[in-house]
Design a protein around this motif. Structure first.
Motif, PDB file in Angstrom:
ATOM      1  N   GLY A 288     -28.137  -1.472  -1.693  1.00  0.00           N
ATOM      2  CA  GLY A 288     -28.618  -0.224  -2.269  1.00  0.00           C
ATOM      3  C   GLY A 288     -29.778  -0.405  -3.208  1.00  0.00           C
ATOM      4  N   ASN A 289     -29.617   0.090  -4.407  1.00  0.00           N
ATOM      5  CA  ASN A 289     -30.725   0.219  -5.330  1.00  0.00           C
ATOM      6  C   ASN A 289     -30.734  -0.906  -6.373  1.00  0.00           C
ATOM      7  OD1 ASN A 289     -33.026   1.422  -6.201  1.00  0.00           O
ATOM      8  ND2 ASN A 289     -32.023   3.062  -7.328  1.00  0.00           N
ATOM      9  N   THR A 290     -30.572  -2.137  -5.930  1.00  0.00           N
ATOM     10  CA  THR A 290     -30.625  -3.253  -6.857  1.00  0.00           C
ATOM     11  C   THR A 290     -32.077  -3.668  -7.066  1.00  0.00           C
ATOM     12  OG1 THR A 290     -30.452  -4.934  -5.127  1.00  0.00           O
ATOM     13  CG2 THR A 290     -28.380  -4.080  -6.037  1.00  0.00           C
ATOM     14  N   LYS A 291     -32.286  -4.528  -8.032  1.00  0.00           N
ATOM     15  CA  LYS A 291     -33.638  -5.009  -8.314  1.00  0.00           C
ATOM     16  C   LYS A 291     -34.212  -5.764  -7.115  1.00  0.00           C
ATOM     17  CE  LYS A 291     -36.181  -7.744 -11.671  1.00  0.00           C
ATOM     18  NZ  LYS A 291     -36.099  -8.574 -12.861  1.00  0.00           N
TER      19      LYS A 291
ATOM     20  N   ALA B 266     -37.435  -4.868  -4.689  1.00  0.00           N
ATOM     21  CA  ALA B 266     -38.493  -5.852  -4.469  1.00  0.00           C
ATOM     22  C   ALA B 266     -38.739  -6.059  -2.978  1.00  0.00           C
ATOM     23  CB  ALA B 266     -38.129  -7.173  -5.141  1.00  0.00           C
ATOM     24  N   GLY B 267     -37.677  -6.088  -2.190  1.00  0.00           N
ATOM     25  CA  GLY B 267     -37.831  -6.208  -0.740  1.00  0.00           C
ATOM     26  C   GLY B 267     -38.526  -5.011  -0.138  1.00  0.00           C
ATOM     27  N   GLN B 268     -38.199  -3.824  -0.626  1.00  0.00           N
ATOM     28  CA  GLN B 268     -38.869  -2.618  -0.144  1.00  0.00           C
ATOM     29  C   GLN B 268     -40.343  -2.618  -0.515  1.00  0.00           C
ATOM     30  OE1 GLN B 268     -36.521   0.430  -1.960  1.00  0.00           O
ATOM     31  NE2 GLN B 268     -34.865   0.273  -0.453  1.00  0.00           N
ATOM     32  N   ARG B 269     -40.642  -3.118  -1.713  1.00  0.00           N
ATOM     33  CA  ARG B 269     -42.034  -3.198  -2.149  1.00  0.00           C
ATOM     34  C   ARG B 269     -42.826  -4.153  -1.252  1.00  0.00           C
ATOM     35  NH1 ARG B 269     -41.119  -3.736  -7.190  1.00  0.00           N
ATOM     36  NH2 ARG B 269     -40.951  -5.997  -7.197  1.00  0.00           N
ATOM     37  N   VAL B 270     -42.228  -5.286  -0.893  1.00  0.00           N
ATOM     38  CA  VAL B 270     -42.899  -6.237  -0.005  1.00  0.00           C
ATOM     39  C   VAL B 270     -43.137  -5.596   1.361  1.00  0.00           C
ATOM     40  CG1 VAL B 270     -42.615  -8.416   1.240  1.00  0.00           C
ATOM     41  CG2 VAL B 270     -42.065  -8.294  -1.188  1.00  0.00           C
ATOM     42  N   ALA B 271     -42.138  -4.874   1.870  1.00  0.00           N
ATOM     43  CA  ALA B 271     -42.303  -4.209   3.165  1.00  0.00           C
ATOM     44  C   ALA B 271     -43.435  -3.187   3.120  1.00  0.00           C
ATOM     45  CB  ALA B 271     -40.996  -3.538   3.567  1.00  0.00           C
TER      46      ALA B 271
ATOM     47  N   ARG C 201     -36.712 -17.091  -3.864  1.00  0.00           N
ATOM     48  CA  ARG C 201     -36.300 -17.979  -4.952  1.00  0.00           C
ATOM     49  C   ARG C 201     -35.309 -17.288  -5.896  1.00  0.00           C
ATOM     50  NH1 ARG C 201     -36.405 -23.038  -5.250  1.00  0.00           N
ATOM     51  NH2 ARG C 201     -36.889 -22.969  -7.437  1.00  0.00           N
ATOM     52  N   ALA C 202     -35.532 -16.002  -6.165  1.00  0.00           N
ATOM     53  CA  ALA C 202     -34.612 -15.265  -7.036  1.00  0.00           C
ATOM     54  C   ALA C 202     -33.235 -15.159  -6.389  1.00  0.00           C
ATOM     55  CB  ALA C 202     -35.178 -13.873  -7.330  1.00  0.00           C
ATOM     56  N   ARG C 203     -33.191 -14.943  -5.093  1.00  0.00           N
ATOM     57  CA  ARG C 203     -31.901 -14.861  -4.407  1.00  0.00           C
ATOM     58  C   ARG C 203     -31.209 -16.216  -4.378  1.00  0.00           C
ATOM     59  NH1 ARG C 203     -33.118 -10.645   0.553  1.00  0.00           N
ATOM     60  NH2 ARG C 203     -33.242  -8.825  -0.797  1.00  0.00           N
TER      61      ARG C 203
END
Length: 76
Positions: free
Chosen positions: A5-8, A12-17, A67-69
């Protein structure tokens, strides 16, 4: 359990897409418009370099997200 859902990280993944999609659309449109109006090759190359920079930025953002994951996976 994995959070969805709406996690950080999801944002970030949506922003990359969005960066990849917008860069791709920009690149295709720049090539089509350049061919239609007979822009010089130097100007077309400038748009190619801008698209390359956009894709490179998206790749960098993807690496940072990965890296964050990996870091979060170790904290569990």
């Amino acid at each position: 359990m994995a959070q969805h859902g709406n996690t950080k990280q999801a944002r970030a993944g949506q922003r990359v897409a969005l960066i990849v999609a917008a860069t791709g659309v920009f690149w295709v449109l720049a090539n089509l418009i350049g061919a239609e109006y007979n822009w010089p090759n130097r100007l077309r190359a400038l748009f190619d370099l801008a698209a390359l920079a956009g894709f490179g930025f998206a790749l960098w953002q993807t690496y940072q997200l990965w890296r964050a994951r990996q870091k979060d996976k170790g904290d569990s």
